[in-house]
Design a protein around this motif. Sequence first.
Motif, short mmCIF file in Angstrom:
data_model
loop_
_atom_site.label_atom_id
_atom_site.label_comp_id
_atom_site.label_asym_id
_atom_site.label_seq_id
_atom_site.Cartn_x
_atom_site.Cartn_y
_atom_site.Cartn_z
N GLY A 10 69.04 -52.32 56.18
CA GLY A 10 69.74 -51.71 57.17
C GLY A 10 70.62 -50.60 56.48
N GLN A 11 70.39 -50.28 55.13
CA GLN A 11 71.22 -48.84 54.76
C GLN A 11 71.14 -47.80 54.83
OE1 GLN A 11 70.98 -50.23 50.27
NE2 GLN A 11 71.61 -52.47 50.27
N VAL A 12 72.34 -47.10 54.98
CA VAL A 12 71.60 -45.76 55.19
C VAL A 12 71.44 -45.25 54.16
CG1 VAL A 12 73.21 -43.55 56.14
CG2 VAL A 12 73.42 -45.86 57.37
N ALA A 13 70.18 -43.78 54.39
CA ALA A 13 70.11 -43.32 53.05
C ALA A 13 71.16 -42.69 51.69
CB ALA A 13 69.04 -41.86 53.44
N ASP A 14 71.99 -42.05 52.48
CA ASP A 14 73.37 -40.81 51.73
C ASP A 14 74.84 -42.24 51.81
OD1 ASP A 14 73.65 -40.97 54.49
OD2 ASP A 14 74.20 -39.26 54.27
N ALA A 15 74.31 -43.44 52.18
CA ALA A 15 75.33 -44.21 51.13
C ALA A 15 75.88 -43.98 49.82
CB ALA A 15 75.08 -45.03 51.76
N LEU A 35 78.29 -46.30 60.62
CA LEU A 35 78.52 -45.94 61.94
C LEU A 35 79.25 -44.98 61.99
CD1 LEU A 35 76.91 -45.15 64.92
CD2 LEU A 35 78.37 -46.41 65.87
N SER A 36 80.81 -45.61 61.47
CA SER A 36 82.20 -45.03 60.55
C SER A 36 82.18 -44.82 59.84
CB SER A 36 82.88 -46.04 60.72
OG SER A 36 82.64 -46.74 61.68
N ARG A 37 80.73 -44.42 58.75
CA ARG A 37 80.50 -43.79 57.25
C ARG A 37 81.98 -45.12 56.36
NH1 ARG A 37 77.81 -41.32 60.74
NH2 ARG A 37 77.45 -39.12 60.84
N ALA A 38 82.16 -45.48 57.06
CA ALA A 38 82.51 -46.70 56.01
C ALA A 38 81.98 -46.95 54.53
CB ALA A 38 83.08 -48.02 56.11
N ASP A 39 80.70 -45.98 54.16
CA ASP A 39 80.31 -47.12 52.84
C ASP A 39 79.76 -45.56 52.68
OD1 ASP A 39 78.89 -45.84 55.23
OD2 ASP A 39 76.39 -46.53 54.76
N ARG A 40 80.54 -44.24 53.04
CA ARG A 40 80.41 -43.26 52.32
C ARG A 40 82.26 -42.34 53.13
NH1 ARG A 40 76.03 -41.54 56.19
NH2 ARG A 40 76.53 -43.27 57.20
N ALA A 104 64.99 -36.27 57.66
CA ALA A 104 64.96 -37.58 56.52
C ALA A 104 66.47 -37.85 55.96
CB ALA A 104 63.69 -37.31 55.32
N ARG A 105 67.19 -37.27 55.71
CA ARG A 105 67.93 -37.80 55.11
C ARG A 105 69.49 -38.39 56.27
NH1 ARG A 105 73.93 -36.15 54.96
NH2 ARG A 105 73.29 -34.49 56.47
N THR A 106 68.47 -38.52 57.27
CA THR A 106 69.64 -39.46 58.54
C THR A 106 69.46 -40.13 59.58
OG1 THR A 106 69.32 -37.02 60.14
CG2 THR A 106 71.23 -37.25 58.65
N LYS A 107 68.05 -39.88 59.37
CA LYS A 107 67.60 -41.35 60.77
C LYS A 107 67.11 -42.65 59.61
CE LYS A 107 62.63 -40.81 57.89
NZ LYS A 107 61.06 -40.40 58.17
N SER A 108 68.15 -42.97 58.93
CA SER A 108 68.33 -44.20 58.52
C SER A 108 69.72 -44.81 59.29
CB SER A 108 67.93 -44.62 56.93
OG SER A 108 69.44 -43.96 56.75
N ARG A 109 70.01 -44.00 59.69
CA ARG A 109 71.32 -44.40 60.13
C ARG A 109 71.00 -45.14 61.38
NH1 ARG A 109 74.30 -37.76 60.84
NH2 ARG A 109 74.79 -38.09 58.58
N PRO A 110 72.72 -46.00 62.01
CA PRO A 110 72.61 -46.90 62.66
C PRO A 110 71.76 -46.80 64.07
CG PRO A 110 74.35 -46.69 61.34
CD PRO A 110 73.84 -45.43 60.51
N ILE A 111 72.06 -45.46 64.66
CA ILE A 111 71.85 -45.50 66.31
C ILE A 111 70.09 -45.40 65.75
CG2 ILE A 111 71.87 -43.98 67.92
CD1 ILE A 111 74.59 -43.90 67.81
N PRO A 112 70.01 -44.27 65.67
CA PRO A 112 68.25 -43.56 65.45
C PRO A 112 67.53 -45.05 64.20
CG PRO A 112 69.37 -42.24 63.58
CD PRO A 112 70.00 -43.26 64.54
N SER A 113 67.88 -45.76 63.35
CA SER A 113 66.87 -46.57 63.03
C SER A 113 67.31 -47.68 63.95
CB SER A 113 67.58 -47.03 61.55
OG SER A 113 69.19 -47.43 61.90
N GLY A 114 68.14 -48.35 65.24
CA GLY A 114 68.02 -49.14 66.20
C GLY A 114 68.79 -50.13 66.10
#
Length: 321
Positions: A10-15, A35-40, A104-114
């Motif tokens: 579930g990692q986000v692409a641009d983390a 979701l809070s971008r704590a990984d960025r 492409a860069r954002t579709k792995s974010r928690p909401i769009p990725s489910g």
Amino acid sequence: MSEATETPEGQVADAVKGNWVDHWAPAPTRPYLRLSRADRPIGTWLLLLPCWWGVMLAAAADPAGLNWFDLWIVLGCGIGAFLMRGAGCTWNDITDRDFDAAVARTKSRPIPSGQVTPKLALAWLVAQSLLAFLILVTFNVNAILLGLLSLLPVAIYPFAKRFTWWPQVFLGLAFNWGALLAWTAHTGSLGWPAVLMYLGGISWTLFYDTIYAHQDKEDDALIGVKSTARLFGDQTRQWLRGFLALSVALLMVAVLVALVPQGNVLSLVIALAGVWAMGWHMAWQLQRLKIDDGEACLMLFRSNRDAGLLPALFFAVAALV
């Protein structure tokens, strides 16, 4: 299966690679922290640094200098920046979930990725905001009022790219509010130096977020999202040079208005040196800018943590002199 759901764990692409959320946070909390971008963490820094500008320049302009409560302002703003950046990103992802699914860069974010539903994301938004409010109420009344007023640009920003080519202005309005709040938390009232710092910070945001937006310009064009990156195009470098000059000029005037009345030449020179150092760093970014290289744009965008730290550190030294 979509590319978003193929992202490992579930990692986000641009983390940020090797970030603490993906490796150390308890598994059930990871989607919410993402979701809070704590990984960025760069966004937290960019929200926090104007706060530190405000409190440190206010202390430098105060004949009494730094006091113990300033330490709480510094710490409280740090915690508050983490929480409010998280709340703002959560709100952004709720409102942008359809756009994010198409990029492409954002579709792995928690909401769009489910990973998180919009309803649970809204609950997470409320929880973060309430915690931030508990910190805000430890400040004076005027600072509290300013903090509440900051919710207006935060609420508007996600919609700005739908109706203006200048959404970065609205981001700047929200992200630099801390300069007003922290100055007021120290002094008890708003002052012209804080306003000038705020305006200088908005110009700085236009600088760094235009660089950031160049990563998404092709996807943005396809889905109809506006940005200064798309607006400026091949003229980006010239525009950024103007934002650099304006940022430095406004911050210099803020320092002069704050410190000249105190008559401490050493403190004044130190504070101005911090502004000049930030300007040098921004010029360094311009020299290395390649608007069609997404990875280079991201690297330069993230380097603005160091650019913003320079005046914060120099203002702190000026306050101690």
